[in-house]
Design a protein around this motif. Structure first.
Motif, PDB file in Angstrom:
ATOM      1  N   ARG A 160      33.301  24.777  17.630  1.00 37.09           N
ATOM      2  CA  ARG A 160      33.601  25.247  16.268  1.00 37.09           C
ATOM      3  C   ARG A 160      32.464  24.941  15.287  1.00 37.09           C
ATOM      4  NH1 ARG A 160      38.237  28.363  15.987  1.00 37.09           N
ATOM      5  NH2 ARG A 160      38.717  27.529  13.917  1.00 37.09           N
ATOM      6  N   LEU A 184      39.860  23.574  14.143  1.00 37.26           N
ATOM      7  CA  LEU A 184      40.907  24.340  14.804  1.00 37.26           C
ATOM      8  C   LEU A 184      42.169  24.290  13.959  1.00 37.26           C
ATOM      9  CD1 LEU A 184      40.285  22.997  18.390  1.00 37.26           C
ATOM     10  CD2 LEU A 184      40.273  25.435  17.804  1.00 37.26           C
ATOM     11  N   PRO A 185      43.015  25.312  14.025  1.00 38.61           N
ATOM     12  CA  PRO A 185      44.296  25.228  13.298  1.00 38.61           C
ATOM     13  C   PRO A 185      45.080  24.004  13.775  1.00 38.61           C
ATOM     14  CG  PRO A 185      43.918  27.451  14.118  1.00 38.61           C
ATOM     15  CD  PRO A 185      42.865  26.595  14.755  1.00 38.61           C
ATOM     16  N   PRO A 186      45.914  23.425  12.921  1.00 39.56           N
ATOM     17  CA  PRO A 186      46.720  22.281  13.355  1.00 39.56           C
ATOM     18  C   PRO A 186      47.597  22.659  14.538  1.00 39.56           C
ATOM     19  CG  PRO A 186      46.866  22.592  10.974  1.00 39.56           C
ATOM     20  CD  PRO A 186      46.182  23.801  11.525  1.00 39.56           C
ATOM     21  N   GLU A 189      50.688  23.188  16.877  1.00 45.37           N
ATOM     22  CA  GLU A 189      52.121  23.364  16.612  1.00 45.37           C
ATOM     23  C   GLU A 189      52.987  22.878  17.779  1.00 45.37           C
ATOM     24  OE1 GLU A 189      53.177  27.268  15.367  1.00 45.37           O
ATOM     25  OE2 GLU A 189      51.776  27.298  13.684  1.00 45.37           O
ATOM     26  N   SER A 232      40.076  30.085   4.213  1.00 39.33           N
ATOM     27  CA  SER A 232      40.840  30.431   5.407  1.00 39.33           C
ATOM     28  C   SER A 232      41.310  29.179   6.147  1.00 39.33           C
ATOM     29  CB  SER A 232      40.005  31.317   6.335  1.00 39.33           C
ATOM     30  OG  SER A 232      38.820  30.649   6.747  1.00 39.33           O
ATOM     31  N   CYS A 233      40.477  28.142   6.181  1.00 42.92           N
ATOM     32  CA  CYS A 233      40.876  26.886   6.835  1.00 42.92           C
ATOM     33  C   CYS A 233      42.010  26.215   6.068  1.00 42.92           C
ATOM     34  CB  CYS A 233      39.683  25.937   6.938  1.00 42.92           C
ATOM     35  SG  CYS A 233      38.413  26.456   8.104  1.00 42.92           S
ATOM     36  N   GLU A 269      45.301  27.696   6.740  1.00 44.94           N
ATOM     37  CA  GLU A 269      45.877  27.233   8.009  1.00 44.94           C
ATOM     38  C   GLU A 269      46.582  25.892   7.814  1.00 44.94           C
ATOM     39  OE1 GLU A 269      42.866  29.338  11.247  1.00 44.94           O
ATOM     40  OE2 GLU A 269      42.490  27.267  10.606  1.00 44.94           O
ATOM     41  N   THR A 270      45.998  25.019   7.001  1.00 41.84           N
ATOM     42  CA  THR A 270      46.670  23.759   6.682  1.00 41.84           C
ATOM     43  C   THR A 270      48.006  24.038   6.003  1.00 41.84           C
ATOM     44  OG1 THR A 270      44.490  22.763   6.239  1.00 41.84           O
ATOM     45  CG2 THR A 270      46.427  21.499   5.571  1.00 41.84           C
ATOM     46  N   ASP A 289      49.832  26.748   5.990  1.00 46.09           N
ATOM     47  CA  ASP A 289      50.780  27.380   6.909  1.00 46.09           C
ATOM     48  C   ASP A 289      51.478  26.323   7.764  1.00 46.09           C
ATOM     49  OD1 ASP A 289      51.874  29.845   8.225  1.00 46.09           O
ATOM     50  OD2 ASP A 289      50.851  28.972   9.952  1.00 46.09           O
ATOM     51  N   TYR A 290      50.723  25.328   8.186  1.00 47.96           N
ATOM     52  CA  TYR A 290      51.307  24.233   8.978  1.00 47.96           C
ATOM     53  C   TYR A 290      52.269  23.410   8.121  1.00 47.96           C
ATOM     54  CZ  TYR A 290      51.533  19.934  11.757  1.00 47.96           C
ATOM     55  OH  TYR A 290      51.980  18.850  12.465  1.00 47.96           O
ATOM     56  N   HIS A 347      44.235  17.237   9.020  1.00 52.50           N
ATOM     57  CA  HIS A 347      43.640  18.574   8.969  1.00 52.50           C
ATOM     58  C   HIS A 347      43.148  18.891   7.560  1.00 52.50           C
ATOM     59  CE1 HIS A 347      43.275  22.986   9.270  1.00 52.50           C
ATOM     60  NE2 HIS A 347      43.040  22.742  10.550  1.00 52.50           N
TER      61      HIS A 347
END
Length: 408
Positions: free
Chosen positions: A16, A33-35, A37, A189-190, A193-194, A196-197, A220
């Motif tokens: 990354r 990376l996305p957290p 799930e 964008s990162c 993702e945080t 969204d988690y 994250h």
């Protein structure tokens, strides 16, 4: 040097790496990376996580069965604000913060910043409890940052605006950093993702419990580092907000983090550089357990002190001085005017109550002024101001002393 040391990064993180913009284009940042799930490996942290879950249940049971006001005390929020700000080098004391709040003054810039943090918790925790995980969105994160940084005269960007510059963590120069967050172009964008988690709408709602999600979400967010400065404070604010969104009585973990900064940063690095989530899950679990232990000890000490106060003089039932006893542990520094407002009595009645409490050794005058006087419950402050993990002062052998060694 392209990055700190690629050997420190696990393969998935090395994949990354992206080149940073000029003038740092000989260096690389990490687009996290996305957290995760799904289930995360906990290794030796499992027992610590179980203990943390038990501690949360204990607090929740007390809150529901006893409606204990100390568990939602404003003092706890202010201790959180003082400690979280201290971690970032913004130093105030609880006493100074309480005095500024009660006198409705601005105080030093550092105190204003700490006050902004505490009052932000006052406003947003009820909203999180009502809206649950829907409270988390980009606007909330930007508001958190805007409010905690608005009184910082040295902040170079617009508070609440995502950074448009390269930042790095650790080392005086990027060549010696321990973590390079993503380039400005990838920050939004990162961060989404945080968020969204944090909204807990994916598999994590079934595969991860609250403490795991607190640890992963916090780590994250710090890896993304969406602002030029103030990320630590915003990231720690997310923790009690996540608890409130879960329907859990919020705990304030910054006093523990401040007392264990080395372990905190080491756990973050392992999670971010090597995706070893058990490190930060174990740390947050320990923080929860120790914070609940501290809460119970403080709660018992204040109850003991309150019982002692009741025996120092005859307090008439329903009198302003009697009612004030139940307020002082939450307002250990106050003015007569503030007490009158809290009790909904006249200033003259509040002044009489304060006089009785001073005679009983419960309050003492701090300013020496004839007007605009500030009174303090020194015994309360000694209990709540003790270093994290230290027991309250024990009674002396002097039979005239109160329960914590103060002369009556």
């Amino acid at each position: 040097m392209a990055f700190v040391n690629r050997d420190l990064l696990t393969h998935a993180v090395r994949q990354r790496l992206v080149r940073l913009p000029a003038p740092y284009d000989s260096h690389y940042g990490v687009v996290p990376l996305p957290p995760p799930e799904n289930h995360v490996s906990l290794g030796g942290a499992l027992d610590r996580l179980v203990a943390a879950s038990s501690a949360l249940g204990k607090v929740q049971a007390i809150a529901q069965d006893m409606a204990d006001p100390y568990l939602i005390s404003r003092i706890l929020k202010r201790q959180e604000a003082v400690s979280s700000s201290s971690i970032e080098g913004t130093n105030s004391t609880l006493d100074e913060l309480l005095a500024v709040e009660d006198a409705d003054e601005d105080g030093r810039s550092e105190v204003q910043q700490v006050r902004d943090y505490a009052q932000l918790l006052d406003r947003l925790l009820p909203d999180a409890a009502e809206r649950s995980y829907r409270v988390f969105d980009l606007d909330l994160v930007r508001r958190l940052h805007a409010d905690v940084m608005k009184s910082d005269p040295g902040y170079k960007d617009e508070p609440g605006e995502l950074r448009d510059s390269v930042v790095w963590i650790g080392g005086g120069h990027i060549a010696y950093s321990t973590w390079n967050p993503p380039p400005p172009a990838q920050v939004r964008s990162c961060l989404l993702e945080t968020i969204d988690y944090l909204r807990n709408e994916g598999m994590q709602s079934m595969t991860q419990n609250l403490v795991v999600r607190m640890a992963v979400g916090h780590a994250h967010f710090e890896a993304v580092h969406p602002f030029r400065d103030g990320n630590g404070r915003v990231g720690r604010l997310l923790l009690p907000l996540m608890m409130a969104a879960e329907g859990q009585v919020p705990l304030y973990l910054s006093p523990y983090i401040d007392a264990h900064k080395h372990d905190y940063y080491a756990a973050l690095k392992r999670a971010q550089q090597r995706l070893e989530w058990e490190a930060i899950v174990g740390f947050v679990s320990d923080a929860v357990v120790a914070t609940v232990d501290e809460l119970m000890v403080t709660r018992a000490a204040l109850a003991m002190l309150r019982k002692d106060w009741a025996g120092r003089r005859k307090f008439r039932k329903g009198a302003a001085s009697t009612r004030a006893l139940d307020l002082i542990t939450d307002h250990p520094i106050l003015t007569v005017k503030r007490l009158a407002s809290l009790l909904n009595v006249t200033v003259a009645q509040a002044n009489q109550a304060v006089g009785q409490l001073v005679e009983a050794g419960i309050l003492s005058e701090r300013t020496g002024y004839a007007r605009n006087r500030i009174f303090a419950a020194t015994e309360v402050l000694t209990i709540v101001n003790r270093p994290f993990g230290h027991p309250p002062a024990r009674p002396t052998e002097d039979e005239e002393a109160g329960p914590f060694g103060f002369p009556r």
